[in-house]
Structure formats: C-alpha cells, structure tokens
Scaffold this motif. Structure first.
Motif: not given
Length: 460
Positions: A239-247
């Motif tokens: 989920t990290g590094l931008g995938r969900t629309g936040d970092f």
C-alpha cells in the motif's frame, strides 16, 4: 577482458524460457501458465505497457504485484543505476558508513513523520521479519497478533502472521501468534489482556481481497496497543509509496501513529530488490543497545549502493511527476466508472479500494440461468468466475490482471501509478465487454468456465 556476451546468450537461448523453468525452477509455474493461456513471451516493457515479439502492447494492471509503481524501465531510475555502477563505489565493505543509505533513510523519514530510524533489507518479507524481531525484543514479549486473511510474506516469521491457511499448511511449527478479525477492537483487547503480546501487524488495506481497515480502526488499535505496552506495526509493502493516493496508506488518517512501518516493492522503481523497516528511535536503541550488538540484525546485501540509488531516484520521480496525486485522481476515476457498472450486472457484487489499489468482487446472481452456472463453478472451486474474467482480459484485450487470492471471487488491480485516462478507458471498455458476454450467456466464456471446472476437479 571476459568475452561474456549476455545479449548473445539471450538471443541463443531466450526461446527456451519455459523449458528452462520446467527443468530447473518451479515446474508448476509453466504448467499453470499454459493451462490458463498466460504463457506469453514479453520482449520489452515501458511505462504501463508490455510488448510481445510482434510488437503488440499489453496493458499492465498488475505492476509486478505492485513492484513497478513508476511503470517499467523508468529512465530516471535507469540513469541513476548507470551512474552508481559507473562510479565504481567501494560498496558493501561493512566497515564504513557510505552516504547513500543515510540519504535514502533521510528521504524516507521526511515523508513519514513520527518515524526516526530505518533498517534496509532486500524485500518486503525481510522488512516484516525485521519488524517482528524488533517488536519482540523491544517489548520482551513473544506473541505477535495479525488479522484474518492478512498477507505479510512467506519466510518463516512473516508466514507466522499470514492469515491464509493455504500458505501456512505444512510449514508448522511457526512463531507463537494469534489472528484477530480486521476491525474488531474487542478481540484485540482480549488478546492484549494476556500480557504477552509484542505487537499487532496490520495492512491498512489487505492485499488479499482488497479489504480496508474500517475508518478509525488503526488509530484506536494503536491507542489500545500502547496502553498495554505493545506496538503497532503497519505493513505498507503493497500500500505504500503512493499507491493509495498518499505516501503511506495509514497517513489518510492523521491520528494513526505506528511504531514500525514496513515498505518494499516499489521503493526501487522495480529494478533492485530492496525493503525497509522504519521505526521509533527507542525501538532501534533498544535493539542496538551496545557496540556488542552492532550486528545483531543485519543483511548481507542490505543498503547496497544500487538499491539505495534506485530508491532515491524513485522518491524523486514520485514527487517530480506528481504520481501520488495521479494515483489518487486515476484511482477515483477507475473506481467510480467500475462502481457505476454494479447495478448493470448481477454477477458484479462490489468495487472497493483506495487510489490505484482496487478490488472487483463478483457474487451470486439472482436470475435462474446465471445462478445455475455460478453454482456449477462454485461447486468445483471458489474463484473460478474471477479466473474466467482474468483470462479473456489477457487473451482478447491484452490486459494483465490477477485473481486476488486463493478461492476469492475478486480481481485486484494494482497498475503503475503513471496510468492516465486512456488506460482507464481501455480497461473499463474491455471489462464491460466481458461482463456483457457473461450475462448474455456467451458461449466461449462459459465454455472456458467448464474447462476450468474440469481442471479444478482433476486437481482435487
């Protein structure tokens, strides 16, 4: 000078790829790929596209299970890797402090307020293993809680907190652990009262099935854990590094304060294996409490120059190209357009997710004709209808997707963060065509379903 010629070797032996895998690697992989018609030969890749030998393009809605967050072969990361190799650095001496790990740690921590130190490994499962070890040592307690249906990796420690029995079966005994339902604070508190819990590891959005933690759960769970002297571990590998629309996905709720955070996958732009565990100062100081313990947890290839350079370049691209905002914008568009189809197709049950992590779930239809076909598939094996959709997406529309987990009627989409409206249009158009065929009794689709039933029964 060596006369080794990789280009020549690949030209001479590349056509043997499936036979080489059958003879020397996991022999079931080529068999599975051939069975479902996924035995393609991809010659090159760029951005969100894969290309075969004929030059036909395939839309990549998997991104290598989330690894290719920037798309494939991003030029900025490629250039960084060329530069670090050309620099001929004295890498991995283990008796110095090179600048690249410190710079990447600094860049990660700046994007994760509250985190203060970083350990670099080589994968997501290593990041999880690090978090498990650190939590147990820092608290002096043995047990780690996790959530039903969680996926945290496949090495022995991370397998111990894996909520899917199909992965755990046959590998016991594992670490002492307990599963709790995602979102159930009462179950969490009951386990914490025993006084032996080191921490809870949780995905803000579970990869298996694309199931999000209920609003407020992570913050409340963190508060409950801290009250009982245990740690909150956020697994942000997927989920990290931008995938969900936040970092990081937990950052969608400002009140969430994890003690350890695991990242990996997209951190190197898909080029180099890398993983990182971010954590609180006191946790790291407890683990590395003296010079005698300086190597108490380490990794032979951890912090290598190529991975660190790729990581720095990846973080630069995320900001320079506004990819996190794009993930949020394109994710909203794709999810909204797919959700609008739910009322049109009785086999389509729900569309969920956040940013560019989207789950499409199918369910039991109401009409008699469709219900009998659905029942036939379910009797053989759950998940076959989702497979019926995934295969024609690739075979007819050249779109690569995946079923979200064993016996799940869910397709998961984790495309590169670089996709735009053209790719959204292409996917929605193809998906709509397949849904039309499924609901109109299209012969080819349901014939394929019957073949899947035969294979499922034969494999029992």
């Amino acid at each position: 000078m060596s006369d080794f010629d990789l280009t020549k070797l690949l030209a001479e032996r590349g056509a043997e790829r499936y036979e080489l895998h059958t003879r020397h690697l996991n022999h079931q992989l080529p068999r599975m790929l051939r069975t479902i018609g996924f035995d393609k030969v991809y010659e090159r890749a760029e951005g969100a596209s894969l290309f075969d030998a004929e030059g036909d393009d395939y839309l990549d809605m998997l991104a290598g299970f989330g690894v290719m967050g920037l798309g494939r072969n991003h030029p900025v990361v490629r250039r960084a890797l060329h530069e670090v190799l050309d620099a001929q650095l004295a890498d991995l001496t283990r008796f110095d402090c090179p600048p690249l790990p410190g710079l990447l740690a600094e860049a990660l921590l700046a994007r994760a307020p509250g985190m203060e130190r970083v350990f670099f490994g080589n994968s997501g499962t290593e990041a999880v293993e690090t978090a498990l070890k650190f939590a147990r040592y820092a608290t002096g307690r043995p047990r780690i809680l996790y959530c039903d249906h969680a996926f945290h990796g496949l090495t022995t420690g991370s397998l111990s907190v894996n909520g899917e029995e199909c992965f755990r079966r046959g590998f016991a005994p594992l670490l002492p652990d307990t599963a709790v339902p995602l979102g159930d604070l009462g179950a969490l508190e009951r386990e914490l009262r025993r006084g032996d819990v080191a921490g809870l590891i949780v995905e803000p959005i579970q990869g298996k099935g694309v199931l999000a933690a209920p609003p407020g759960y992570l913050a409340a769970a963190g508060e409950l854990l801290h009250r009982h002297g245990a740690l909150l571990i956020a697994d942000e590998v997927q989920t990290g590094l931008g995938r969900t629309g936040d970092f990081l996905a937990y950052q969608h709720e400002a009140e969430v304060q994890p003690d350890l955070v695991c990242v990996a996958k997209a951190l190197s732009g898909g080029f180099v294996p890398v993983g990182a565990t971010l954590g609180k100062e006191w946790v790291f100081r407890k683990v590395y409490s003296s010079m005698d313990r300086v190597q108490v947890h380490s990794a032979s290839f951890g912090s290598n120059a190529q991975a660190m350079a790729a990581g720095l370049a990846t973080l630069h691209v995320l900001e320079d190209e506004n990819l996190i905002a794009n993930a949020r914008r394109m994710g909203d568009l794709l999810r909204e357009r797919l959700a609008a189809l739910v009322d049109d197709y009785e086999l389509l049950h729900e569309v969920r997710g956040r940013g560019l992590m989207i789950g499409i779930e199918f369910g039991r239809p109401k009409s008699l004709a469709l219900r009998s076909r659905w029942t036939m598939l379910q009797a053989a094996r759950r998940g076959l209808f989702a497979q019926m959709v995934v295969v024609p997406l690739l075979q007819r529309h050249r779109i690569l997707t995946q079923v979200s987990g064993d016996e799940l009627e869910v397709i998961k989409l984790t495309p590169p963060l670089v996709i735009g409206e053209r790719e959204v249009d292409r996917f929605v158009g193809a998906f709509t065509e397949i849904m039309d065929e499924a609901h109109n009794g299209g012969g080819l689709l349901w014939d394929f379903g019957r073949n899947l039933v035969k294979q499922a029964v034969a494999n029992r």
